[in-house]
Design an enzyme around this catalytic site. Structure first.
Site, PDB file in Angstrom:
ATOM      1  N   HIS A 151       0.872  -1.181   0.000  1.00  0.00           N
ATOM      2  CA  HIS A 151       0.000   0.000   0.000  1.00  0.00           C
ATOM      3  C   HIS A 151       0.912   1.235   0.000  1.00  0.00           C
ATOM      4  CE1 HIS A 151      -2.230  -2.810   2.750  1.00  0.00           C
ATOM      5  NE2 HIS A 151      -3.342  -2.258   2.311  1.00  0.00           N
TER       6      HIS A 151
ATOM      7  N   ASP B  87       2.421   2.019   3.402  1.00  0.00           N
ATOM      8  CA  ASP B  87       3.471   1.143   3.950  1.00  0.00           C
ATOM      9  C   ASP B  87       4.849   1.622   3.566  1.00  0.00           C
ATOM     10  OD1 ASP B  87       1.219  -0.505   4.198  1.00  0.00           O
ATOM     11  OD2 ASP B  87       1.738  -1.646   2.398  1.00  0.00           O
TER      12      ASP B  87
END
Ligand code: GLO
Ligand code: MG
EC number: 5.3.1.5
Length: 435
Positions: free
Chosen positions: A99, A102
């Site tokens: 993502h 992250d």
């Protein structure tokens, strides 16, 4: 290599008899199963978020892990990327997933967050070229930041809808640039905490609009990957709109998206919805929307999404049986959306988790292939349904008989079907022979 995993050698296949805890006992990438290399069947991916961004928190306690990149800015994000690619190399996995949240620290503005994502994508691009590791899928985190507390696409505030659209576009652009095989949408906040403050029909229309724009944009930019929706019934919300495979299919049909979108099915989410994982896989295959899997289990007792590495070969056997019968993964793969337990604080624990998960999947794949090669199980199913091949049965199935015609035949022929055993115990024993 950084020194984060100092002293750990690349993990090799040593066979079922090895006692080396840092070797594969079943995952043998080049072994050919049903005419295809094991690596190409399983298509393993490491999830960036759980392995590198998760801090070991739980609802009652804070961070237990110490990682040199926590609390840092873009330099720390680059160190994190270096360590992530070290783990991919040590494990020999072909793919990873991430993502936006992250991989880069959140910026002060949308523009800053986006340019940080683009900068990390430059880092990834270089590392992917160096190592050959590929992107299974990209995705946007539309759940953690408080701006999404009342939903992302389903927010009552159209500006949050717009922010969501911009975020998804940025993530699709990066996924496309990195040659991602899929793009995933998981609606963590697309649901409600209480129906009292919620216009359900309005929110479903908003969610469908977003997904339709995603599909349009995919075609506009020529993204060849698959758009995947990941079902989950609840957690963090009380109710999520992508409840399970059946619900997602109904939603896709209603909005005319069933030929454009497939599902990424997660083991733990199936549990939470009151299904087995193989139920979700078999249904997705039957509906023609099977895409990819998140292979992580839940604790059987705790009743929440514990995201543990798989360690039950019987469960993975049934899963890969259905995946093989569905024709295997197309663009999809086996993503470990799994995190360590919060007491597993050492870098080597990341190895133990993934090695065990990969071996459990490999063992399941081999057992599933053996079930198919043996043929007894498939023959049983064929036999059980074979009477449907008869002319009269086919006429009923194809709609060539009305209710009255069938009723007349039953009366006229005095039909009184004998009981036939379902043979459940026999089948359970049969499957166990191969696990
Ligand atoms: C959480 C989900 C989440 C998704 C990820 C991909 O329960 O499993 O980790 O897989 O956001 O979209
Ligand atoms: Mg998941």
């Amino acid at each position: 290599m950084t020194d984060f995993f100092k002293g750990i050698e690349p993990v090799k296949y040593e066979g079922p008899e090895t006692t080396n805890p840092l070797a594969y006992r079943h995952y043998n990438p080049d072994e050919v199963i049903l005419g295809k290399r094991m690596e190409d069947h399983l298509r393993f991916a490491v999830a960036y978020w759980h392995s590198f961004a998760w801090e070991g928190t739980d609802p009652f306690g804070g961070r237990t892990f110490e990682r040199p990149w926590f609390d840092g800015g873009m330099d720390a994000a680059t160190v994190k990327a270096d360590v992530a690619f070290d783990l991919f190399a040590l494990l020999g996995v072909p793919f990873f997933c991430f993502h936006d949240a992250d991989v880069r620290p959140e910026g002060e503005s949308f523009a800053e967050s986006k340019s940080r994502l683009d900068a990390i994508a430059d880092v990834f691009e270089k590392k992917m070229a160096e190592t050959g590791v590929k992107l299974l899928w990209g995705t946007a985190n539309l759940s953690s930041n408080r701006r999404f507390m009342s939903g992302a696409a389903t927010n009552p505030d159209p500006d949050v809808f717009a922010y969501t659209a911009a975020t998804i576009k940025a993530n699709m652009d990066v996924t496309m640039r990195l040659g991602g095989a899929n793009y995933v949408l998981w609606g963590g906040r697309e649901g409600y905490e209480t129906l009292l403050n919620t216009r359900l029909g309005q929110e479903l229309d908003q969610m469908a609009r977003m997904l339709s724009m995603v599909v349009d944009y995919k075609h506009k930019i020529g993204f060849k990957g698959t758009i995947l929706v990941e079902p989950k019934p609840q957690e963090p919300t009380k109710h999520q709109y992508d409840y399970d495979v059946a619900t997602v299919y109904g939603f896709l049909r209603r909005y005319g998206l069933e030929d454009e979108v497939k599902v990424n099915i997660e083991v733990g989410h199936a549990f939470l919805a009151g299904h087995t994982f193989e139920h979700e896989l078999a249904l997705a295959a039957a509906l023609g929307i099977f895409g990819s899997i998140d292979m992580n289990r839940n604790d059987y007792q705790s009743g929440w999404d514990t995201d543990q590495f798989p360690n039950n070969a019987q469960e993975t056997t049934l899963a890969y049986y259905h995946i093989l019968k569905a024709g295997g993964f197309g663009t999809g793969g086996t993503n470990f959306d799994s995190k360590l337990r919060r007491q597993s604080v050492d870098p080597v624990d990341l190895l133990h988790g993934h090695i065990g998960g990969m071996d459990t999947c490999a063992r399941g794949l081999k057992a599933a292939a053996a079930i198919i090669e043996d043929g007894t199980y498939d023959a049983f199913l064929n036999e059980r349904y074979k009477d449907w091949q008869g002319a009269e049965a086919q006429a009923m199935l194809k709609g060539d008989r009305s209710l009255e015609e069938i009723a007349a035949r039953v009366e006229h022929e005095g039909i009184n079907p004998p009981l036939r055993s379902g043979r459940q115990e026999f089948l359970e024993n049969l499957i166990n022979r191969f696990v």
